[in-house]
Write an enzyme that holds these catalytic residues in place. Structure first.
Site, PDB file in Angstrom:
ATOM      1  N   GLY A 145     -12.998 -42.151  -9.016  1.00 15.95           N
ATOM      2  CA  GLY A 145     -14.090 -42.573  -8.153  1.00 15.95           C
ATOM      3  C   GLY A 145     -13.966 -44.042  -7.818  1.00 15.95           C
ATOM      4  O   GLY A 145     -12.966 -44.685  -8.131  1.00 15.95           O
ATOM      5  N   HIS A 146     -15.008 -44.585  -7.201  1.00 17.13           N
ATOM      6  CA  HIS A 146     -15.009 -45.988  -6.779  1.00 17.13           C
ATOM      7  C   HIS A 146     -15.831 -46.871  -7.707  1.00 17.13           C
ATOM      8  O   HIS A 146     -16.082 -48.029  -7.389  1.00 17.13           O
ATOM      9  CB  HIS A 146     -15.535 -46.109  -5.350  1.00 17.13           C
ATOM     10  CG  HIS A 146     -14.634 -45.493  -4.327  1.00 17.13           C
ATOM     11  ND1 HIS A 146     -14.945 -45.474  -2.977  1.00 17.13           N
ATOM     12  CD2 HIS A 146     -13.434 -44.863  -4.439  1.00 17.13           C
ATOM     13  CE1 HIS A 146     -13.974 -44.858  -2.315  1.00 17.13           C
ATOM     14  NE2 HIS A 146     -13.057 -44.478  -3.185  1.00 17.13           N
ATOM     15  N   GLY A 147     -16.290 -46.308  -8.841  1.00 20.49           N
ATOM     16  CA  GLY A 147     -17.041 -47.100  -9.791  1.00 20.49           C
ATOM     17  C   GLY A 147     -18.535 -46.998  -9.585  1.00 20.49           C
ATOM     18  O   GLY A 147     -19.036 -46.069  -8.933  1.00 20.49           O
TER      19      GLY A 147
END
Length: 385
Positions: A234-236
């Protein structure tokens, strides 16, 4: 002791008096092939008219559903529980729900609990369409809560959402616990949990693997607690993007605690568009986080301007202040483990880095800070503030 006994008896009587409705009694078939949308709406209409607490039971099996709107605005006020032992399945043809805002939508409710259930949106074919460059629908968010209070989501699993998995918008007093979000790391715009314009929201004991932010935090969020979360891919966890609008509510009182990031593009992040805005982000706490090969473990990006559209040669008006990064350690996938790129017009203030220990290829990761003020202690990287 007596007061506890009275409380127990009260909840026992309340739970026993709740009216229960099984979707099978309204014609739903758990075969994954027969459209159960009308049956679910018939259950809702009956439950809506009930004067007391209601439990809607979805037994084991697979229930094929088009988009559903559980609107409490015309219901008699009462707590409603959805107990889902089976799976809800979206149509295989993404076009059936692809132009809807939500697949399963709850709004104008006070006291709603969604317990259990697998929500399978079958979004892979829409992802493929988007990647091909064809003209595709934007996709539906799997489950959304809007203009509601006292919301509990427990033990829910969201699979392969067309777009966002879970959205909390304009709600108060929301608790999500034991939620699982599963989608491919390259699935577009499939944020795990998105919170905006909401207060007193908590996310506990959750695992999120997706293609966008594990948790995204939008304008108007006040009082968000995130604890014991596994994020990756994911992107965090991101606050923002903020500043998309010139007049915008701020984000405040956010705690992110005991989170493990594995192979994510970012770790803990605050990002804002590089253009004027009245918004802000303040009183933010990122604590006790582990980074495992994370692209940007700690990032403040106030020069966000995708494709250089609508913001070239402008600066962010978002004021970022009182942000704590404490006990954040692990490995960075890039040389710069800490990047604080703040606005020259409204520099970041009150930034505190404490016990931050990040490595890149077995050496201390570098830091890069611009227009950021604060203090640091127990820092493995070169001085940043």
């Amino acid at each position: 002791m007596a007061s506890l006994l009275v409380l127990f008896v009260f909840f026992f009587i309340s739970s026993c008096s709740a009216q229960s409705y099984n979707v099978l009694s309204f014609g739903a078939k758990p075969d994954g092939k027969t459209d159960a949308t009308k049956a679910f709406m018939a259950v809702w209409e009956t439950a809506c008219a009930s004067s007391g607490p209601v439990t809607i039971v979805v037994p084991k099996g697979r229930f094929l559903l088009r988009s559903l709107n559980f609107d409490g605005s015309k219901c008699k006020p009462k707590p409603v529980t959805f107990r889902i032992d089976g799976s809800l399945v979206a149509p295989a043809d993404y076009r059936v729900i692809g132009n809807e805002d939500y697949w399963i939508f709850f709004q104008h409710l006070d006291g709603v609990t969604v317990y259990g259930g697998v929500f399978d949106a079958q979004g892979t074919s829409l992802w493929d369409c988007k990647k091909s460059g064809k003209n595709c629908p934007s996709g539906a968010t799997t489950i959304g809560f809007q203009s509601s209070s006292n919301v509990v989501v427990s033990g829910l699993t969201s699979l392969n959402s067309q777009m966002f998995h879970v959205v909390i918008n304009g709600c108060n007093n929301v608790k999500l616990q034991g939620v699982k979000v599963l989608a491919a790391g390259n699935s577009p715009n499939t944020d795990g949990i998105h919170v905006q314009s909401s207060s007193t929201v908590s996310i506990f004991n959750t695992k999120i693997s997706t293609g966008d932010d594990c948790v995204s935090i939008g304008p108007g969020t006040n009082g968000l607690w995130i604890e014991n979360v596994a994020c990756g891919p994911g992107h965090g966890i991101s606050i923002g993007s903020l500043g998309k609008d010139s007049v915008e509510e701020g984000v405040q009182n956010v705690t992110v605690k005991t989170v493990t990031f594995t192979g994510t593009d970012n770790g803990v992040r605050i990002k804002s568009w590089a253009r004027p805005s009245s918004g802000f982000a303040r009183n933010i706490r990122f604590q006790h986080c582990v980074m495992n090969n994370v692209g940007n473990p700690i990032l403040i990006d106030q020069n966000y301007c995708p494709r250089n559209e609508n913001c070239p040669r402008q600066v962010s008006g978002i004021k970022i202040s009182d942000v704590l990064f404490v006990d954040i350690h692990g490995t960075s996938a890039t040389e710069v483990g800490v990047k604080l790129d703040c606005s020259p017009k409204k520099p970041c203030t009150g930034i505190r880095l404490e016990d931050v220990k990040l490595t890149y290829r077995n050496k201390p990761a570098a830091s890069a800070c611009v227009h950021a003020g604060g203090i640091e202690a127990g820092f493995l990287q070169p001085n940043c503030l």
